[in-house]
Design a protein around this motif. Sequence first.
Motif, PDB file in Angstrom:
ATOM      1  N   VAL A 130       0.835  -1.204   0.000  1.00  0.00           N
ATOM      2  CA  VAL A 130       0.000   0.000   0.000  1.00  0.00           C
ATOM      3  C   VAL A 130       0.873   1.257   0.000  1.00  0.00           C
ATOM      4  N   LEU A 131       1.907   1.270   0.829  1.00  0.00           N
ATOM      5  CA  LEU A 131       2.785   2.432   0.907  1.00  0.00           C
ATOM      6  C   LEU A 131       3.523   2.687  -0.405  1.00  0.00           C
ATOM      7  N   LEU A 132       3.908   1.619  -1.090  1.00  0.00           N
ATOM      8  CA  LEU A 132       4.669   1.770  -2.329  1.00  0.00           C
ATOM      9  C   LEU A 132       3.805   2.197  -3.506  1.00  0.00           C
ATOM     10  N   PHE A 133       2.612   1.621  -3.620  1.00  0.00           N
ATOM     11  CA  PHE A 133       1.820   1.802  -4.841  1.00  0.00           C
ATOM     12  C   PHE A 133       0.513   2.568  -4.632  1.00  0.00           C
ATOM     13  N   PHE A 134       0.067   2.730  -3.379  1.00  0.00           N
ATOM     14  CA  PHE A 134      -1.235   3.378  -3.146  1.00  0.00           C
ATOM     15  C   PHE A 134      -1.129   4.420  -2.031  1.00  0.00           C
ATOM     16  N   ARG A 135      -0.044   5.168  -2.019  1.00  0.00           N
ATOM     17  CA  ARG A 135       0.170   6.152  -0.960  1.00  0.00           C
ATOM     18  C   ARG A 135      -0.935   7.219  -0.951  1.00  0.00           C
ATOM     19  N   GLY A 136      -1.376   7.646  -2.141  1.00  0.00           N
ATOM     20  CA  GLY A 136      -2.441   8.639  -2.213  1.00  0.00           C
ATOM     21  C   GLY A 136      -3.727   8.136  -1.587  1.00  0.00           C
ATOM     22  N   PHE A 137      -4.076   6.873  -1.845  1.00  0.00           N
ATOM     23  CA  PHE A 137      -5.267   6.267  -1.257  1.00  0.00           C
ATOM     24  C   PHE A 137      -5.139   6.246   0.258  1.00  0.00           C
ATOM     25  N   LEU A 138      -3.948   5.913   0.742  1.00  0.00           N
ATOM     26  CA  LEU A 138      -3.698   5.853   2.183  1.00  0.00           C
ATOM     27  C   LEU A 138      -3.957   7.204   2.842  1.00  0.00           C
ATOM     28  N   HIS A 139      -3.394   8.271   2.300  1.00  0.00           N
ATOM     29  CA  HIS A 139      -3.566   9.603   2.887  1.00  0.00           C
ATOM     30  C   HIS A 139      -5.005  10.095   2.721  1.00  0.00           C
ATOM     31  N   GLN A 140      -5.638   9.754   1.601  1.00  0.00           N
ATOM     32  CA  GLN A 140      -7.000  10.221   1.338  1.00  0.00           C
ATOM     33  C   GLN A 140      -7.986   9.698   2.377  1.00  0.00           C
ATOM     34  N   TYR A 141      -7.888   8.420   2.711  1.00  0.00           N
ATOM     35  CA  TYR A 141      -8.897   7.803   3.575  1.00  0.00           C
ATOM     36  C   TYR A 141      -8.524   7.816   5.056  1.00  0.00           C
ATOM     37  N   LEU A 142      -7.237   7.822   5.374  1.00  0.00           N
ATOM     38  CA  LEU A 142      -6.866   7.886   6.788  1.00  0.00           C
ATOM     39  C   LEU A 142      -6.882   9.319   7.307  1.00  0.00           C
ATOM     40  N   GLY A 143      -6.493  10.288   6.456  1.00  0.00           N
ATOM     41  CA  GLY A 143      -6.532  11.687   6.864  1.00  0.00           C
ATOM     42  C   GLY A 143      -5.761  11.936   8.141  1.00  0.00           C
ATOM     43  N   HIS A 144      -6.442  12.543   9.133  1.00  0.00           N
ATOM     44  CA  HIS A 144      -5.757  12.863  10.384  1.00  0.00           C
ATOM     45  C   HIS A 144      -5.560  11.653  11.289  1.00  0.00           C
ATOM     46  N   TYR A 145      -5.991  10.457  10.840  1.00  0.00           N
ATOM     47  CA  TYR A 145      -5.694   9.228  11.575  1.00  0.00           C
ATOM     48  C   TYR A 145      -4.401   8.561  11.082  1.00  0.00           C
ATOM     49  N   TYR A 146      -3.687   9.259  10.209  1.00  0.00           N
ATOM     50  CA  TYR A 146      -2.460   8.689   9.646  1.00  0.00           C
ATOM     51  C   TYR A 146      -1.438   8.361  10.742  1.00  0.00           C
ATOM     52  N   TRP A 147      -1.443   9.149  11.810  1.00  0.00           N
ATOM     53  CA  TRP A 147      -0.498   8.889  12.894  1.00  0.00           C
ATOM     54  C   TRP A 147      -0.749   7.521  13.529  1.00  0.00           C
ATOM     55  N   LEU A 148      -2.019   7.078  13.548  1.00  0.00           N
ATOM     56  CA  LEU A 148      -2.322   5.743  14.069  1.00  0.00           C
ATOM     57  C   LEU A 148      -1.701   4.667  13.188  1.00  0.00           C
ATOM     58  N   PHE A 149      -1.743   4.893  11.872  1.00  0.00           N
ATOM     59  CA  PHE A 149      -1.125   3.959  10.933  1.00  0.00           C
ATOM     60  C   PHE A 149       0.377   3.871  11.184  1.00  0.00           C
ATOM     61  N   VAL A 150       1.025   5.020  11.339  1.00  0.00           N
ATOM     62  CA  VAL A 150       2.476   5.043  11.590  1.00  0.00           C
ATOM     63  C   VAL A 150       2.797   4.345  12.910  1.00  0.00           C
ATOM     64  N   LEU A 151       1.992   4.625  13.946  1.00  0.00           N
ATOM     65  CA  LEU A 151       2.208   3.997  15.247  1.00  0.00           C
ATOM     66  C   LEU A 151       2.029   2.480  15.160  1.00  0.00           C
ATOM     67  N   GLY A 152       0.965   2.028  14.467  1.00  0.00           N
ATOM     68  CA  GLY A 152       0.738   0.596  14.314  1.00  0.00           C
ATOM     69  C   GLY A 152       1.876  -0.088  13.576  1.00  0.00           C
ATOM     70  N   MET A 153       2.371   0.540  12.510  1.00  0.00           N
ATOM     71  CA  MET A 153       3.496  -0.025  11.768  1.00  0.00           C
ATOM     72  C   MET A 153       4.749  -0.082  12.637  1.00  0.00           C
ATOM     73  N   ALA A 154       4.969   0.956  13.446  1.00  0.00           N
ATOM     74  CA  ALA A 154       6.142   0.980  14.325  1.00  0.00           C
ATOM     75  C   ALA A 154       6.062  -0.121  15.378  1.00  0.00           C
ATOM     76  N   VAL A 155       4.871  -0.292  15.967  1.00  0.00           N
ATOM     77  CA  VAL A 155       4.683  -1.359  16.964  1.00  0.00           C
ATOM     78  C   VAL A 155       4.925  -2.720  16.322  1.00  0.00           C
ATOM     79  N   ASN A 156       4.406  -2.903  15.107  1.00  0.00           N
ATOM     80  CA  ASN A 156       4.636  -4.144  14.379  1.00  0.00           C
ATOM     81  C   ASN A 156       6.117  -4.403  14.175  1.00  0.00           C
ATOM     82  N   LEU A 157       6.824  -3.389  13.704  1.00  0.00           N
ATOM     83  CA  LEU A 157       8.239  -3.535  13.386  1.00  0.00           C
ATOM     84  C   LEU A 157       9.061  -3.862  14.627  1.00  0.00           C
ATOM     85  N   VAL A 158       8.814  -3.129  15.698  1.00  0.00           N
ATOM     86  CA  VAL A 158       9.538  -3.388  16.948  1.00  0.00           C
ATOM     87  C   VAL A 158       9.241  -4.794  17.459  1.00  0.00           C
TER      88      VAL A 158
END
Length: 326
Positions: free
Chosen positions: A31-59
């Motif tokens: 999604v990040l590589l090919f659909f970044r616009g879709f990601l920002h369009q629908y998450l909007g101001h909840y994008y920080w939750l996406f970043v936090l979830g990805m960080a928790v996953n990675l750690v």
Amino acid sequence: QDGVSVGVSSVALLFWTIIYKVALMVIEGIVLLFFRGFLHQYLGHYYWLFVLGMAVNLVSIVLYSIVVFSKNGVRNLALLGTWICHKLRIIRNKKRFMERLDHSLELYQEGAVYMRTHWEVFFVVLGITVLQRISFFAVTWFVCLALGQHGASPWEIVMLQSFVAVCIDILPLPGGVGVNEGFFVTLFKQIMSRSTAVSAMLLSRGVNFYILMIIGAVPLYNIYSVIVLTFEAQEEVENGGGKIREAIVNIAKNPIILSIFAGLIVAMLGIHFPMLVDKTINMVAQLATPLALIVLGAGFEGRKALAKIRPTLLASAIKPSFPQIR
């Protein structure tokens, strides 16, 4: 009980946890590589939750990988956990526990060596898990079709559902089920009306969560509980066969199990009760939960509960680390 040692089962659980998280990271990476616009369009101001979830996953992936693939990582972690539990007096006889722990660690190391030297197993299981996760997310697309919503493509629905997983499911939030369903409606009301989004949420959660829980978890948990209580009862039974017969009889007499099967039969046969009977049953059903809470409260002994508070807090702290276990 099934003859699988604690060491081997621990490796399998950690290995599956890593793959579960990596599979979600793979989907979101696409999604990040090919659909970044879709990601920002629908998450909007909840994008920080996406970043936090990805960080928790990675750690989590890094930490679990250290435990599984490091030769001394799991031993040091086990020794630290043993020391903490001993200090909290959860483990009384440390010497005897350490002897059992050493045996389990030997079996654990054998399983860990196999995982470290057979990477093809990792990639095969990862591929299957990615397909399983996409299929799981795609349930929502079929629900949308059933509701007459044809505006979004299957991949868009899968991406929206994956956002719910990475933003909410992966985080150890209190009241996770309610937060999950609320976030689902928040995302999907952007492509359909709010009322339709609520219907889609109820249907999709019903198909991939509540029905499985009602049909599988509730009867099975009750059957297992009856079996355990029967075999661990203080009263002596002459032989194993007697306990087995007693367990079967107790299962057959369990009111929760009987009510589940009776409800299934009534639903499948389409039986409709008279209004008087129907209202009476509904009133009893509404009374069930508060009455159960009253009974639990009446039988609650604070002193005994506080005596077990340490292992309870420890289990509560460990549980969020394995979100795929429900």
